[in-house]
Structures are given as structure tokens and as C-alpha cells.
Design an enzyme around this catalytic site. Structure first.
Site, mmCIF file in Angstrom:
data_model
loop_
_atom_site.group_PDB
_atom_site.id
_atom_site.type_symbol
_atom_site.label_atom_id
_atom_site.label_comp_id
_atom_site.label_asym_id
_atom_site.label_seq_id
_atom_site.Cartn_x
_atom_site.Cartn_y
_atom_site.Cartn_z
ATOM 1 N N HIS A 64 0.796 -1.237 0.000
ATOM 2 C CA HIS A 64 0.000 0.000 0.000
ATOM 3 C C HIS A 64 0.819 1.273 0.000
ATOM 4 C CE1 HIS A 64 -3.988 -1.828 0.854
ATOM 5 N NE2 HIS A 64 -3.240 -2.752 1.446
ATOM 6 N N LYS A 89 -8.026 14.089 4.092
ATOM 7 C CA LYS A 89 -7.162 12.908 4.103
ATOM 8 C C LYS A 89 -6.148 13.100 5.209
ATOM 9 C CE LYS A 89 -6.138 13.945 -0.277
ATOM 10 N NZ LYS A 89 -6.299 12.716 -1.044
ATOM 11 N N ARG A 90 -5.354 12.058 5.520
ATOM 12 C CA ARG A 90 -4.295 12.239 6.501
ATOM 13 C C ARG A 90 -3.353 13.358 6.052
ATOM 14 N NH1 ARG A 90 -3.624 8.484 10.862
ATOM 15 N NH2 ARG A 90 -1.643 9.554 11.232
ATOM 16 N N LYS A 134 1.135 14.483 0.320
ATOM 17 C CA LYS A 134 -0.237 14.768 -0.116
ATOM 18 C C LYS A 134 -0.432 16.259 -0.412
ATOM 19 C CE LYS A 134 -2.171 10.881 2.557
ATOM 20 N NZ LYS A 134 -2.842 9.981 1.595
ATOM 21 N N THR A 136 -8.458 6.705 -2.195
ATOM 22 C CA THR A 136 -9.826 6.187 -2.299
ATOM 23 C C THR A 136 -10.835 7.311 -2.069
ATOM 24 O OG1 THR A 136 -9.542 5.428 -0.036
ATOM 25 C CG2 THR A 136 -9.397 3.772 -1.749
ATOM 26 N N LYS A 156 -14.558 8.358 -3.826
ATOM 27 C CA LYS A 156 -15.796 8.675 -3.094
ATOM 28 C C LYS A 156 -16.376 9.998 -3.572
ATOM 29 C CE LYS A 156 -13.901 6.145 0.737
ATOM 30 N NZ LYS A 156 -12.909 6.254 1.821
HETATM 31 C C1 26V Z 1 2.228 2.226 8.213
HETATM 32 C C2 26V Z 1 2.411 2.202 9.556
HETATM 33 C C3 26V Z 1 3.769 2.183 10.048
HETATM 34 C C4 26V Z 1 3.937 1.956 11.473
HETATM 35 C C5 26V Z 1 2.824 2.106 12.388
HETATM 36 C C6 26V Z 1 1.442 2.169 11.869
HETATM 37 C C7 26V Z 1 1.308 2.186 10.411
HETATM 38 C C8 26V Z 1 0.055 2.190 9.871
HETATM 39 C C9 26V Z 1 -0.112 2.207 8.516
HETATM 40 C C10 26V Z 1 0.972 2.230 7.688
HETATM 41 C C11 26V Z 1 0.843 2.193 6.216
HETATM 42 C C12 26V Z 1 -0.116 3.104 5.693
HETATM 43 C C13 26V Z 1 -0.272 2.810 4.254
HETATM 44 C C14 26V Z 1 -1.542 3.346 3.697
HETATM 45 O O1 26V Z 1 -2.499 3.654 4.392
HETATM 46 N N1 26V Z 1 -1.540 3.434 2.410
HETATM 47 C C15 26V Z 1 -2.685 3.920 1.702
HETATM 48 O O2 26V Z 1 -3.430 2.791 1.294
HETATM 49 C C16 26V Z 1 -4.608 3.157 0.594
HETATM 50 C C17 26V Z 1 -5.376 1.899 0.334
HETATM 51 O O3 26V Z 1 -4.661 1.088 -0.542
HETATM 52 C C18 26V Z 1 -4.246 3.915 -0.661
HETATM 53 O O4 26V Z 1 -5.438 4.314 -1.277
HETATM 54 C C19 26V Z 1 -3.398 5.134 -0.327
HETATM 55 O O5 26V Z 1 -2.957 5.747 -1.505
HETATM 56 C C20 26V Z 1 -2.211 4.714 0.495
HETATM 57 O O6 26V Z 1 -1.494 5.842 0.952
#
Ligand code: 26V
Length: 799
Positions: free
Chosen positions: A354, A542-543, A548, A650, A654
Site C-alpha cells: 500500500h 485525508k491524513r 499529499k 480512495t 468517493k
Molecule cells: C504504516 C504504519 C507504520 C507503522 C505504524 C502504523 C502504520 C500504519 C499504517 C501504515 C501504512 C499506511 C499505508 C496506507 O495507508 N496506504 C494507503 O493505502 C490506501 C489503500 O490502498 C491507498 O489508497 C493510499 O494511496 C495509500 O497511501
């Protein structure tokens, strides 16, 4: 199923409330929320049992979706809707003098995810049930979800999200299905007479994983799948030998409960925290025990047939310890040899990537892994050695790449490498993203295993994001093209026959305006800011991340403000800029951007010279339920990441589905949106991903030059440096210039501003705007997660 009428509905509620000695007329909306939940739960339970029975007798292949995050949002309205009871309930409530929306708002969002990855998992569960696939989610029941964000004096502050403070009516605790997990200790190897080795573990720490099951209701089809969330509890009760021992044990129990204590809130950088690794193993070990138990009870075939009946999707690398854990179980507990165990394991797992942001790629220090999970570490080591040997002997062309490919290298276990090696499928989440995985991030692995790589462009559930969030729009669509699109969202393209249908466009206009008015009311109630619902609602939700580029958006706001200050008569279409975003608590720069947005908001909103032509709003605590309020009201959707950085997005889908036009870079799924609607119906700008990569490679980009030559940029940057908006924004100025603007904000600024001018002009022609909006709705069916799930099911899971 019963035929529900408002009268029947009310009388059932009445008897539920009576059991608690509450008169229906005097019930609070909270009590009503619980009563309705309990009513519908009875319906759910019947169907849940039936679904389980069917899976038990027909033994279809099962999919398990392992994810550290599930952002499911509110379930009351969702479940009523899926049982076709929503209108009945609304009517019954209104007749009783309640505001249905107020009742739905009693439900707290379980904030069990950070952002896109967690919400995707929830959309997938919805589609799996809607399409009647036997697919279930496994996750963690964090006691504290993602922090609650408050904006105080313009700054983000974080409050703990104790979402379980009142009972969650959708979960069922299943203590009799609790399983034991072991950490640490030492591993003893013994050789049996036949020469084989057995492994035993000593002095491990034992933890109980207690499941809480949440029903996932299929849309009008009586399917109920399961989201199982594990909670950590002490394996044995506190004894009372003596006082010090007692307190020692209490402390120990507290430490155990911490395993499912909170969700890590930083999705931008991997910290390698001990507790996080404990969480990951907790999820994986508990889930695999249950998966194997079900296989052994239902299928009752040899373990070698496991891949025919079970497939496990791992959502990013977070659950990738499942691979060595499966090996451990097959070898140490089921006495299989390495080769057979590997054959089974590597045919069961599929991995979704992701993110390509290298800071977020997981790696764990060898020392940590070794201490916490000694046996798993041995197995990972063995996987690594065999893998490296295989390259060395069988793929000489990759020999010199071994140190970049090794699962264990430079003191770390590299989780993405483990996930790729141990899976039969590796997928990205949009075409460009998959392409980048193949040609850059995982290039060597692609060379080694070309067949493993595939793309599955993300999707969203149109049931929650269109039918439920925007019922008026859904209704008009149905009146126009009949209701088939609900089961087959691709049929939204039938709307294309109506792009010049003036009465329809007028209806779209009315609906958008109503939704904007509703959001404007919410904005006024929550922030006190008065916004003009006829202005363009320009939205970025978004975050908060540098890539971004909320900062680019903010620069545009400041630019417009500066222009209007200089020329108050400037003819611009009034705009309302709406932001919502949580920043990771430790992400200093992101928090500065939040403060900047809020500061600019208060300057702009209070300046009489602006005459209300610009308004800036930051809505606090972005989550699923806030998204449901904002998205139907969006005119312009901001999808402006540095090209090559956003895996998919995503939110873009929406908003498109709700008739917003997009201003975006050629990044993630925006590219596929463009291919569908054509360039006339999307506003594209900025560098493309290959140009970005080239700049990184050649180092030819000089941010400073733009600062020197573009007066608009110079003015904005100097305002930040010189304290025009307050003195805390110097850091943004210095960081941007001293790091040479790694996200190309200055570089893309000119094109961005120009594109916005074009948008301003386009919006003035209402009918043209509306027909573009209709084209976007018409093509959004491709982004239903039903399409995505069908692709996973046919090409990866083979369900
Ligand atoms: C990484 C970490 C690292 C350590 C602690 C907690 C944590 C939590 C999440 C992540 C990875 C986040 C990756 C993410 O959310 N990617 C997003 O995924 C979406 C669904 O596929 C995508 O639409 C977004 O473009 C992408 O940024």
C-alpha cells in the site's frame, strides 16, 4: 424475513425498551440507539448462524483478510439499510417524534485504523458479504482507537479515543474460543531416533487472545460474514500468594492488556517499537490458530490440501509474520518437513502493498525479533538462507543484488521482502503503483518472480458512499436509469445518455445545493464560521502528509488572499476551502501545516476586505462519519499528491461518485479516473511521475530559483518567514528551501494556480459544470469495491 412496517417496528422497540423499564416516549436517543441495535441484532443472529452452517456443510474455500486496521464506521444505519429497514426505521422514529439522524449519531466510530488502508479493508468486507463470498476479516480490538483530534488555538491536540466507554452493541465476546499466544522464552531442539528434530519452547510469556466477533451484513442477501477482533487478556487469574507478588502480577497483567491497548497512530514512519511487533504477532498467531482449527473441523483433509480451501490476504506487511508462523505450526506442531511446509505456506498467502514511501516500509531490528519471537526468528533465518542460496545458485544475474534482496540484511528483518518471498501473489493498488513496484521498489523481485505481480485497483463500497451517504442523489439516479446500477454499479454509465438532460442536471444542482447547505449548517454549528453554500466547495480531506501536499493547497489560498488584498474588485467565484486531516502526533512538520491552515483561516475569514469571497474551514477529527457528511457536498476534490507517491487514494473515488470534479496530479487512481472521464472532465496539473523520478535522479531541480523568479511564491514564502501570519511559520520557509522542496510544491505551484483559474471559469457555466459532474458519476461505477473484490476473488483467491 418479517415484513416490517413502522408500526410493527415501533411496537417491537416498545417491548425491548419495556424490558428495561423505559417508556418509548421518554427514551433518550442513546436508549433508542441501543433498542434499535438490539432489535436488528436478533435478525442478524439468525442469519449469522445460517451462513455459518452453510459454510460448514458446503465447505467452500475461505478467504481470510488479515489487517492491523479496520475502519468500519457506524453500523446501525448500515445494518438497517442492508436489511432494507432503514426507511421503516426512519419513519417510525419520525412518527415517535425522534430525529433519526440524531439517533445514528449516538454511535461512536470505532477508530480502529489510520486512514486509507483501514478504510479499504472495511469496504472490502462490505463487498465480500454483498457478493456472497466466504471472506472474513481478522484484526485487533484496540481499546483505544486512533486519537481524537481537537483544534485548540489552531494547533492539533490529541485526546485518547476510549471508544468502549459505553458498550458496543455489535460485538459478541467468545471466551470459549479464546486461544493462547506465547512470546519470548528459549527454544530447545531435540533429535528423535529417526533423525528428525523436534522443537520445544521454555519459559515463554503466555497471553490469552479473546475474540470479539462483529457481524458483516451482506446487502439484502441474508449473508452474515465475520470480522473477528482479538483482545489480549492475561492467561491466568491473579493469585494472592503475598503482597509483593500480587502487585508484580497485576503489573504483568497490565502489560499484557497493553498488547491490544492502542492503535499506533503514525502511518508515515516506521519506528520499530517492541509493542507494535507484539501486536503483529498477536494478530497473526491468534488468527492462524482459528483458521487451522476451522479447517481441521470442517474440511478434515490432510494439511497438504490447505491451499485448496484457505487463502490469506495480508494487508500490507503488518501481518506478514503469518508466513513464518504458519511454517512453525506446520513443522513444530504438525511435524511436517520444511519442503512440504513451505509448499503449503507459500501457496496460501497473498500480499498487498500500500505504500512506496520508504519511511513507511517495515523493518525490525534482528535483536528485537530474536528476543521476542526466537523460534520465528530461526525460521525467518532459514527462509532467508534458502532464498539467498537459490539466487546465488539459480539466478546468477541477480547475484550482485543479493544484499538488496535479502530478508535479513544490515541488522534488520525486511518485512516486504519476507512477504514477497512467502506469497504466491503480490499486488499494488492502482495501475501506476503496480508499475512502480515492478520497475523500482521491487524491481529485483519482479525479475525473479514476474508471474507473482499483479494489479488490483482499489475501490469503495457504493452502498455506504453513495446510497447511504447521498440518498437523494441515489434516488434520482434510480429514477433516471432504473435500479439495476445498485447491483451492477458499472451500469451507472447509462447516465451518459443524459448529459444534456436539462431537468436532470437541474435536479443534480438542487441536490448538491441541499447537501452543501447541510454541510454549511454543520460548519456553522461546529466552528462558528458562516459559509456561502453557493460558493465552490473546494475540499481536501485525508491524513496530513507532506507528499499529499496540503501545503500546496494552502499556498493557493494565500495567493488568492494576496491577490484580493491588492485588487479588491478582482472577479473571482466565491470559494470555500474545506480541510480535514489528522497528523501523526510526532510529525512536527505536518502539525505546523495544520496550524498554518487554521491561522490563514482566521486571517482570511475575518478580513472585511475579502467580502466573504473566500472562506477557509478546518474541520476537526476527520473520521468515517465526518467523511459521510462532507463528501456529498463537495464540488471540487483535491487529489494533489506529488506524482508517484500516492499509491491509489480512495477519497478521490468517493467524491467522484458523489459528483465532485477532481483537480489532481497524474498519480494513483487519478490516472484511471482520467482514462474513464477523459481530460475534458478532470482538471490535471503538475509534474508526472517519470519527471519527478528524473529530477530525483539528476538533481536538476532548484527550488531556490523559483523563489527568486516567481513573485507570487516569493511573497508567500516571505510572509511565512517574516511573520505575516505569526512567527511560528519560519520553519516551513526554511525547511522548504533548505531541503530543496522534495515534494515539488514550488515547482507545481504555477500550473496549479492556472488550473484553478480555469476551474473558476468553468464553474460559471453551471450546465457545463453539471454535465461534467454527471460524467464523473457515470464512470464511477468502475471504482465500486465490488469490482475490486471480484478481481481478487477470480484472479488471486480462486473462490
Ligand atoms: C504504516 C504504519 C507504520 C507503522 C505504524 C502504523 C502504520 C500504519 C499504517 C501504515 C501504512 C499506511 C499505508 C496506507 O495507508 N496506504 C494507503 O493505502 C490506501 C489503500 O490502498 C491507498 O489508497 C493510499 O494511496 C495509500 O497511501
Amino acid at each position: 424475513m418479517k415484513k416490517w412496517t413502522p408500526a410493527l417496528f415501533s411496537s417491537q422497540l416498545e417491548s425491548i425498551l419495556k424490558e428495561h423499564e423505559i417508556e418509548i416516549k421518554e427514551a433518550s436517543s442513546k436508549e433508542m440507539y441501543y433498542a434499535i441495535s438490539s432489535l436488528i441484532s436478533q435478525e442478524i443472529e439468525r442469519n449469522w448462524k445460517k451462513t455459518e452452517k452453510r459454510y460448514h456443510s458446503k465447505r467452500p474455500k475461505q478467504l481470510y483478510y488479515l489487517s492491523m486496521e479496520f475502519l468500519i464506521g457506524g453500523l446501525l444505519k448500515n445494518n438497517l439499510f442492508h436489511y432494507d429497514m432503514l426507511d421503516t426505521c426512519n419513519q417510525a422514529m419520525t412518527e415517535l417524534g425522534f430525529d433519526p439522524d440524531q439517533i445514528y449519531q449516538e454511535e461512536r466510530d470505532p477508530g480502529l485504523g489510520n486512514g486509507g488502508l483501514g478504510r479499504l479493508a472495511a469496504c472490502f468486507l462490505d463487498s465480500l458479504a454483498a457478493l456472497q463470498y466466504p471472506g472474513h476479516g481478522y484484526g485487533i480490538r484496540y481499546r483505544y482507537g486512533l486519537f481524537e483530534q481537537r483544534i485548540i488555538n489552531g494547533y492539533q491536540t490529541e485526546l485518547p479515543d476510549y471508544w468502549l466507554d459505553s458498550p458496543y452493541p455489535w460485538e459478541i465476546r467468545k471466551i470459549d474460543e479464546a486461544v493462547e499466544i506465547e512470546y519470548g522464552g528459549s527454544v530447545h531442539m531435540q533429535q528423535a531416533e529417526d533423525g528428525s528434530f523436534t522443537f520445544s519452547y521454555h519459559n515463554t510469556d503466555k497471553v490469552l487472545a479473546v475474540p470479539y466477533d462483529v457481524p458483516i451484513i451482506g446487502f439484502q442477501n441474508k449473508v452474515v460474514n465475520t470480522l473477528r477482533l482479538w483482545s489480549a487478556e492475561p492467561a491466568d487469574a491473579v493469585q494472592q500468594p503475598d503482597e509483593t507478588e500480587y502487585y508484580h502480577q497485576l503489573e504483568h497483567h497490565h502489560a499484557i492488556e497493553q498488547i491490544s491497548g492502542f492503535l499506533y497512530p503514525d502511518d508515515s514512519s516506521e519506528e520499530g517499537k517492541w509493542l507494535r511487533l507484539k501486536q503483529q504477532y498477536f494478530l497473526v498467531a491468534a488468527s492462524l490458530q482459528k483458521i487451522l482449527k476451522d479447517y481441521q473441523e470442517n474440511v478434515r483433509k490432510s494439511l497438504s490440501k490447505l491451499p485448496d480451501k484457505v487463502v490469506i490476504q495480508i494487508n500490507d506487511t503488518h501481518p506478514s509474520l503469518a508466513i513464518p508462523e504458519m511454517m512453525r505450526i506446520l513443522m513444530d506442531e504438525e511435524s511436517l518437513g520444511w519442503d512440504e511446509a513451505w509448499q503449503i505456506t507459500s501457496n496460501m498467502f497473498a500480499y498487498t502493498n500500500h505504500t512506496i514511501m520508504s519511511e513507511a516500509l517495515e523493518k525490525w531490528p534482528v535483536t528485537v525479533m530474536h528476543q521476542l519471537l526466537p523460534r520465528l526468528y530461526m525460521i525467518i533465518n532459514e527462509i532467508n538462507e534458502r532464498f539467498c542460496r537459490d539466487i546465488w545458485e539459480g539466478h546468477t544475474e541477480l547475484r550482485e543484488r543479493i544484499s538488496e534482496m535479502a530478508i535479513i540484511a544490515d541488522g534488520y528483518v525486511h518485512m516486504a521482502r519476507l512477504a514477497v518471498v512467502g506469497s504466491f501473489s503480490v499486488n499494488g493498488v492502482a495501475k501506476l503503483h503496480t508499475q512502480i513496484l515492478k520497475t523500482q521498489e521491487l524491481k529485483d523481485f519482479y525479475q525473479l518472480y514476474p508471474k507473482r505481480f499483479n494489479n488490483k485497483t482499489n475501490g469503495i463500497t457504493h452502498r455506504r458512499w453513495l446510497l447511504m451517504a447521498n440518498p437523494r442523489l441515489a434516488e434520482v439516479i434510480t429514477e433516471t436509469i432504473s435500479s439495476h446500477w445498485i447491483k451492477r454499479p458499472r451500469e451507472l454509465t447509462h447516465l451518459l445518455r443524459h448529459i444534456n438532460d436539462k431537468p436532470l442536471l437541474d435536479q443534480l444542482d438542487i441536490i448538491k445545493n441541499e447537501n452543501k447547505q447541510k454541510l454549511a449548517d454543520y460548519i456553522q454549528q461546529t466552528t462558528g464560521i458562516l459559509v456561502d453554500h453557493q460558493s465552490i466547495f473546494d475540499v481536501q480531506i485525508k491524513r496530513l502528509h507532506e507528499y499529499k501536499r496540503q501545503l500546496l493547497n494552502t499556498f493557493h489560498v494565500i495567493y488568492l488572499y494576496n491577490e484580493l488584498k491588492e485588487n479588491p474588485l478582482l472577479d473571482i467565484t466565491p470559494r470555500t476551502f474545506i480541510f480535514a486531516a489528522k497528523a501523526a502526533p510526532s510529525y512536527y512538520f505536518a502539525k505546523e501545516v495544520i496550524k498554518l491552515i487554521n491561522t490563514v483561516a482566521s486571517v482570511v475569514n475575518h478580513d472585511p476586505a475579502i467580502k466573504g469571497k473566500l472562506k477557509v474551514v478546518f474541520l476537526e477529527n476527520y473520521n468515517v462519519s465526518l467523511a459521510e457528511k462532507i463528501i456529498p457536498a463537495v464540488d471540487l476534490s483535491e487529489q494533489i499528491s506529488t506524482a508517484g507517491k500516492e499509491a491509489s487514494g480512495t477519497g478521490n473515488m468517493k467524491m467522484m461518485m458523489n459528483g465532485a470534479l477532481t483537480i489532481g496530479t497524474l498519480d494513483g487512481a487519478n490516472i484511471e479516473m482520467k482514462q474513464l472521464v477523459s481530460e475534458a472532465n478532470i482538471f490535471l496539473f503538475g509534474l508526472q511521475s517519470d519527471e519527478v523520478f528524473q529530477y530525483y535522479q539528476t538533481g536538476e531541480y532548484q527550488a531556490n530559483e523559483l523563489y527568486q523568479t516567481d513573485d507570487r511564491l516569493a511573497k508567500i514564502l516571505d510572509q511565512l518567514r517574516d511573520g505575516y501570519f505569526g512567527h511560528e511559520f519560519k520553519d516551513i520557509y526554511y525547511q522548504l528551501l533548505s531541503t530543496n522542496d522534495p515534494y515539488f510544491i514550488l515547482k507545481d505551484f504555477d500550473d496549479y494556480v492556472e488550473t484553478h483559474q480555469h476551474i473558476d471559469q468553468t464553474y460559471r457555466n453551471k450546465d457545463s459544470w453539471l454535465s461534467k459532474s454527471l460524467v464523473n458519476i457515470a464512470h464511477s461505477g468502475k471504482f465500486s469495491s465490488d469490482r475490486t473484490i471480484r478481481e481478487y476473488a477470480t484472479s488471486i483467491w480462486k473462490l
